[in-house]
Design a protein around this motif. Structure first.
Motif, PDB file in Angstrom:
ATOM      1  N   TRP A 185       0.744  -1.230  -0.016  1.00 48.85           N
ATOM      2  CA  TRP A 185       0.034  -0.035   0.061  1.00 48.85           C
ATOM      3  C   TRP A 185       0.868   1.243  -0.057  1.00 48.85           C
ATOM      4  O   TRP A 185       0.312   2.280  -0.499  1.00 48.85           O
ATOM      5  CB  TRP A 185      -0.988  -0.040   1.002  1.00 48.85           C
ATOM      6  N   THR A 230      -2.868  -0.653  -5.703  1.00 49.86           N
ATOM      7  CA  THR A 230      -3.464  -0.517  -4.524  1.00 49.86           C
ATOM      8  C   THR A 230      -4.026   1.048  -3.954  1.00 49.86           C
ATOM      9  O   THR A 230      -4.696   1.137  -2.986  1.00 49.86           O
ATOM     10  CB  THR A 230      -2.342  -0.603  -3.143  1.00 49.86           C
ATOM     11  N   GLY A 231      -4.118   1.797  -5.197  1.00 51.83           N
ATOM     12  CA  GLY A 231      -4.741   3.120  -5.007  1.00 51.83           C
ATOM     13  C   GLY A 231      -4.021   4.073  -4.528  1.00 51.83           C
ATOM     14  O   GLY A 231      -3.020   4.048  -4.214  1.00 51.83           O
ATOM     15  N   ASN A 233      -2.709   5.938  -2.005  1.00 54.02           N
ATOM     16  CA  ASN A 233      -2.389   6.278  -0.437  1.00 54.02           C
ATOM     17  C   ASN A 233      -1.724   7.286  -0.201  1.00 54.02           C
ATOM     18  O   ASN A 233      -1.944   8.159   0.825  1.00 54.02           O
ATOM     19  CB  ASN A 233      -2.090   4.959  -0.220  1.00 54.02           C
ATOM     20  N   GLN A 264      -6.430   5.163   6.141  1.00 56.54           N
ATOM     21  CA  GLN A 264      -7.149   5.702   5.181  1.00 56.54           C
ATOM     22  C   GLN A 264      -7.444   4.553   3.962  1.00 56.54           C
ATOM     23  O   GLN A 264      -8.196   4.847   2.890  1.00 56.54           O
ATOM     24  CB  GLN A 264      -6.439   6.833   4.126  1.00 56.54           C
ATOM     25  N   ASN A 265      -7.043   3.488   3.961  1.00 56.30           N
ATOM     26  CA  ASN A 265      -7.464   2.313   3.354  1.00 56.30           C
ATOM     27  C   ASN A 265      -7.726   0.915   3.929  1.00 56.30           C
ATOM     28  O   ASN A 265      -7.026   0.066   3.727  1.00 56.30           O
ATOM     29  CB  ASN A 265      -6.260   2.020   2.201  1.00 56.30           C
ATOM     30  N   PHE A 268      -7.747  -2.340   1.922  1.00 59.49           N
ATOM     31  CA  PHE A 268      -6.596  -3.261   1.736  1.00 59.49           C
ATOM     32  C   PHE A 268      -6.248  -4.186   2.896  1.00 59.49           C
ATOM     33  O   PHE A 268      -5.817  -5.152   2.588  1.00 59.49           O
ATOM     34  CB  PHE A 268      -5.302  -1.984   1.687  1.00 59.49           C
TER      35      PHE A 268
END
Length: 546
Positions: A185, A230-231, A233, A264-265, A268
């Motif tokens: 992440w 993973t976006g 982050n 914030q995730n 995950f």
């Protein structure tokens, strides 16, 4: 092929496993281990198979081996100014257009022969084998139920972990998996960055813009790149205008190594739990290696640890056969699992079993080591193994594979050298335990991670001890100039060995060797035929000696 789970399906699948604070908890049959450190520490005992094995081989193999440019390629190819960034631009294209996801598609494993490789590993003396299940690049090398970016659907189109497991177990080796993905992440965040200077300055790399819809008509149709990367982050902000400043930003911000879940995730963390539990339940490993300082992702790591231990007991009729590795543990937690010391050793005998993991080259295949003949030699591996075993440890050694699944000629030479030495001397390694002293000699061994290169070479006075079945093994780490090994710990009136010495043999032979005991030490005339061996192992017998 594994169908992709929708976000809705994923949330439904995790709902039944949610515990306090919305984190997943292990669902297993009632058994002793709870997901707490107190439970792990109070109930765990290292299984005998691991203590007897002493030596394992690891295939640290993923799509990052395809470029043959060394470790951490999936991260460094996005950091302008690094050698791997330059390599990628030259050979594959700019990361705005050709990102790391494309390397997963290029990983074909087309020449992989796991049966032949496992024969080499077993012959080299390995008693357990570890397969990389995933790295920080967030790609699963197995038939993953919860992550569509996996080796059955993409790249090799094969179950890498499952195939390795079958080959290892067919040869009587214990089987393990390594899981590094809890850091993905933050580790993959450079894929969302941009060149800070040059003609493409400010243009974001592939991960920043790609969506599932962009895959229509392409090899990755139906896959969402954000599931892999993973976006967003911790994305590097706009406005950094030099490559040096950009690299410094990443070093300071997203190269963090803390084991807390990303606040914030939370998705995950939930998915990591499901993937890891699936890995354990599907392949029933004897060993799980976490590339973490302590357990990964806070409470979730404890949930997985308890699940693994409880599952192992269920698989083995109530007997705990599980080994769980993690790093940099405080002393009070080391009893709850088996601590791993990456590329390092210990200064003395540890009260609890432990493990060193190291590699003969880079963790991911690097052609530089072949071209420059820079791999660790078989002799240096033997010396590390002997020292580690004398101190109650195991050695897990990585032999890097190319992307196509082969090893090179220099790596084969290392394995052949290990096979020659272990074939004769394995008796002094496998199944042994530490003696009253780990050894003697002037060479000092540093303790802790990344300390292995502090040792420049052993002398003929450096000797290590192990013991088994009433015998003491004394292993000299260099050939003595006059062919006589002097063992100071076995001198006349030695407090360590007050009993009479009755017989000395070279391991691998039943012939008795001439010896005498003096105030300076036990002096043994070595067979001339052993000159040139990396280490000379003697078997010493005497009532009460061991």
């Amino acid at each position: 092929m594994t169908p992709k789970l929708s976000r809705r399906s994923l949330l439904q699948a995790t709902a039944a496993t949610m515990g306090a604070a919305g984190l997943p908890v292990a669902q297993a049959a009632p058994s002793p281990f709870k997901p707490t450190w107190d439970s792990l520490i109070g109930g765990y005992r290292t299984p005998d198979w691991f203590r007897d094995a002493k030596f394992g081989i690891w295939a640290h193999w993923s799509a990052q081996c395809v470029p043959e440019a060394g470790d951490w390629y999936a991260r460094h190819m996005y950091i302008q100014g690094s050698g791997q960034y330059d390599h990628h631009v030259k050979n594959y294209g700019h990361p705005t257009k050709v990102g790391f996801m494309e390397m997963n598609n290029r990983w074909k494993a087309e020449n992989w022969d796991p049966e032949a490789l496992m024969d080499l590993y077993a012959k080299a003396g390995a008693k357990y084998f570890v397969s990389l299940a995933n790295h920080h690049d967030n790609f699963d090398a197995y038939d993953s139920k919860y992550h569509p970016w996996n080796s059955v659907r993409v790249g090799p189109k094969r179950d890498i972990v499952g195939t390795w497991a079958k080959a290892a177990r067919a040869r009587g080796l214990r089987f393990g998996v390594s899981n590094h993905s809890s850091h993905a992440w933050h580790w993959m965040q450079p894929a969302y960055a941009y060149d800070a200077e040059g003609p493409r300055a400010g243009q974001r790399y592939d991960a920043f813009n790609l969506t599932k819809a962009d895959g229509k008509g392409k090899w990755w149709e139906g896959l969402d790149p954000q599931d892999l990367y993973t976006g967003r982050n911790m994305v590097r902000p706009d406005g950094i205008t030099t490559a040096a400043a950009a690299a410094e930003w990443h070093e300071r911000n997203d190269r963090i190594w803390n084991e807390n879940p990303p606040a914030q995730n939370p998705a995950f963390t939930r998915q990591w739990f499901l993937r890891c539990r699936d890995l354990i339940d599907s392949y029933r490993p004897d060993l799980v290696y976490f590339d973490n300082f302590g357990l990964p992702l806070g409470q979730t790591g404890l949930d997985i640890a308890a699940h693994f231990y409880n599952a192992s007991m269920a698989w083995h009729g109530g007997k705990l056969e599980a080994v769980l590795n993690a790093k940099e543990l405080p002393h009070e937690r080391r009893a709850g699992l088996v601590e791993d010391v990456e590329r390092g050793q210990r200064a003395g005998i540890e009260p609890l079993p432990w493990q060193t993991d190291t590699c003969i080259g880079d963790w991911h295949y690097n052609r530089h080591f072949l071209e420059g003949h820079h791999y660790k030699s078989a002799a240096s591996v033997v010396h590390r193994l002997v020292d580690i075993v004398s101190k109650n440890g195991n050695l897990l050694l990585s032999i890097p594979l190319r992307g196509d699944g082969t090893i090179d000629a220099d790596e084969r030479k290392v394995l052949d050298g290990l096979a020659a030495w272990m074939g004769r001397n394995g008796e002094a390694i496998h199944g042994t335990r530490p003696w009253r002293s780990f050894g003697e000699g002037p060479t000092q061994i540093g303790s802790g991670m990344f300390s292995e290169n502090q040792v420049k070479g052993f002398t003929d006075q450096d000797i290590r001890f192990t013991t088994k079945a009433g015998a003491l093994y004394a292993i000299g780490l260099a050939w003595p100039k006059n062919g006589v090994m002097r063992i100071a710990a076995l001198a006349q009136d030695s407090a360590l060995a007050p009993s009479m010495i009755e017989r000395v043999e070279a391991v691998g032979s039943t012939d008795s060797l001439p010896f005498k005991r003096t105030p300076q030490g036990l002096e043994v005339k070595l067979p001339e035929g052993l000159a040139g061996t990396p280490a000379v192992a003697l078997k010493v017998r005497g009532n009460g000696l061991a």
